[in-house]
Design an enzyme around this catalytic site. Structure first.
Site, short mmCIF file in Angstrom:
data_model
loop_
_atom_site.label_atom_id
_atom_site.label_comp_id
_atom_site.label_asym_id
_atom_site.label_seq_id
_atom_site.Cartn_x
_atom_site.Cartn_y
_atom_site.Cartn_z
N CYS A 3 -2.20 9.55 2.50
CA CYS A 3 -1.74 8.99 1.24
C CYS A 3 -2.69 9.28 0.07
O CYS A 3 -2.27 9.39 -1.06
CB CYS A 3 -1.54 7.48 1.38
SG CYS A 3 -3.03 6.65 1.96
N GLU A 22 0.88 -1.18 0.00
CA GLU A 22 0.00 0.00 0.00
C GLU A 22 0.91 1.22 0.00
O GLU A 22 1.47 1.58 1.04
CB GLU A 22 -0.89 -0.02 1.25
CG GLU A 22 -1.90 -1.16 1.28
CD GLU A 22 -3.12 -0.91 0.38
OE1 GLU A 22 -3.40 0.26 0.07
OE2 GLU A 22 -3.77 -1.89 0.00
#
Ligand code: NAD
Length: 456
Positions: A242, A208
């Protein structure tokens, strides 16, 4: 110590104790009770680590994890049950199944920016799927890391789940071991280190990662609402998200109205002195503060631009038309700085977006649905929204993950269970009929086989 710990976990896995669904649910419920009981400790730890406002801690960390845990406990029987799939006619008569089995020993490495949620959510999935887990939280959020370690100790035996605290050295030592699955959340560069280490043992991984997330505002957008939603998605967690919009691409006809709306909305959210606002977090450390401060050099800050190294404060900032080779447009920003670039035609839009690696998210603001859909389909990205930012994260029915440089694999909801499970495909053949065509001697059977294959 790490090799011994892993050996203990491998031995424990072999006992089969993690396989009982009832046992998994009992432990997940015990974890849920602990997390609910210690919610205040968790929000305090997050505040101590980077002045994360309590409201944001509940909304983006504790509440998400609690919802996720409840959902997992509720659905676990269904997810773990062997699934019957439609058999192939060529195998007639058969019934075909998918069996979910745990990989074994899982390593979870977590980042600092949502240090609680991004550590616990994968952990929950790994346990639900029947694995043992070693979790390494980020060393940059020591209060949260210590608290997670403490909570885990109260619920799990160390041979089932252990938290190993530490920094790069610890992470490196962990990566030298032979895991059955590695789940990593963090930067692209470290993601590559993890992928290399995993390749040595052909260990499957979820990565991720991050990227430069574009946010497009076309000439049909509702500017006031766009400004409000972009400000929230960008400045929550002080931009250290993010999936935060990294840069804005706005149709030139809307730029002035957008700046006016942004100024109004920033003041509404954080007042005219955001440094005094209790609703705005701080930069995680001096290294990141300095990295971000450099991006402000020689830029035209339409909003904000103020910094204070002593308190690691960077104001919510909007930069007008930076050049594409400027510091702020080089890499993922990961802070409360929002560059805005105007465009006149779609070709500029395309050139800029395609000049970067595939992003983790992409956002489009516009009231022309066909146009928005066209943009969503044109570009490759992990996930995103039309007329909002970052909220796709909140739907457990949507897989969350990147593509290309922004990551590998996805999780959330049942996707998390699937991530930590190997799916065995099994054909169960019946014995009451055995069609002889496939067996040798093949003489004279090919025409018949061709006819059947054509017919299927
Ligand atoms: P990071 O890559 O520096 O650190 C992540 C983890 O890796 C930490 O636990 C750290 O101790 C460990 N680590 C650091 N250097 C290492 C090395 N050389 N070898 C082995 N392990 C190492 O990331 P970060 O600064 O904690 O987080 C910020 C990055 O994470 C941003 O790029 C952001 O986009 C990304 N991120 C992605 C997601 C997502 O869900 N896709 C979520 C949050 C953050």
């Amino acid at each position: 110590m790490i090799p011994e710990l892993l050996n203990d976990q491998k031995s424990y896995f072999k006992t089969g104790q993690t396989l009982s669904i009832t046992h998994r649910k009992t432990l997940l419920k015990a974890l849920l009770n602990q997390l609910v009981a210690r919610e205040q400790d968790i929000t305090d730890a997050l505040y101590n680590d980077f002045k994360k406002p309590e409201f944001e801690s509940v909304l983006t960390e504790t509440a998400i994890v609690i919802q996720d845990l409840k959902h997992t406990i509720k659905k676990l029987n269904k997810w773990a049950k062997p699934k019957r799939v439609c058999p192939a006619l060529l195998n007639f008569p058969s019934s075909d199944y998918l069996y979910a089995e745990p990989y074994g020993s899982v390593l979870v490495i977590a980042p600092w920016n949502y240090p609680y949620q991004l550590a616990i959510a994968p952990l929950v999935g790994a346990i639900a799927a029947g694995n043992t887990v070693v979790l390494k939280p980020s060393e940059l959020t020591p209060h949260t890391s210590a608290l997670i370690s403490d909570i885990i100790k109260t619920v799990f035996k160390p041979e089932h789940v252990t938290v190993v605290e530490g920094g790069v050295d610890t992470s490196t030592k962990l990566l030298e071991q032979h895991w059955d699955y590695i789940f990593f959340t963090g930067s692209v560069n470290v993601g590559k280190i993890v992928a290399k280490a995993a390749a040595v043992n052909l260990t499957p991984t979820t990565l991720e990662l991050g990227g430069k997330n574009p946010c497009i505002i076309d000439d049909t957008a509702n500017i006031k609402l766009a400004a409000k939603r972009i400000i929230w998605g960008k400045f929550v967690n002080a931009g250290q998200t993010c999936i935060a919009p990294d840069y804005i691409l706005i149709h030139h006809s809307k730029k002035d109205a957008f700046y006016k709306a942004m100024k109004h909305e920033v003041e509404l959210a954080y007042s005219t002195t955001p440094q005094q606002s209790k609703d705005f977090a701080r930069i995680i450390n001096l290294k990141n503060f300095e990295r971000l401060s450099k991006m402000l050099t020689n830029q035209n800050c339409i909003i904000g631009g103020q910094t204070d190294a002593d308190t690691l404060y960077i104001a919510p900032t909007v930069i007008d038309n930076p050049t594409l080779d400027s510091e702020v447009m080089k890499d993922e920003i990961f802070g409360p700085i929002l560059p805005v670039i105007s465009y006149q035609n779609d070709s500029k839009l395309e050139t800029i977006i395609l000049s970067y690696n595939k992003p983790l998210s992409l956002y489009v603001f516009g009231s022309n649905s066909a146009k928005a859909k066209q943009l969503i389909q044109k570009f490759s990205f992990g996930g995103g929204c039309i007329n909002d930012t970052i909220v796709h994260f909140a739907n457990h029915r949507l897989p969350f993950g990147g593509v290309g440089n922004s990551g590998l694999g996805a999780y959330h909801g049942h996707y998390t269970f699937d991530t930590f499970s190997h799916k065995k495909g099994v054909v169960k053949k019946a014995n009451w009929l055995d069609i002889p065509v496939r067996y040798a001697p093949y003489n004279g059977k090919l025409d018949l086989v061709r006819k059947v294959l054509n017919w299927l």
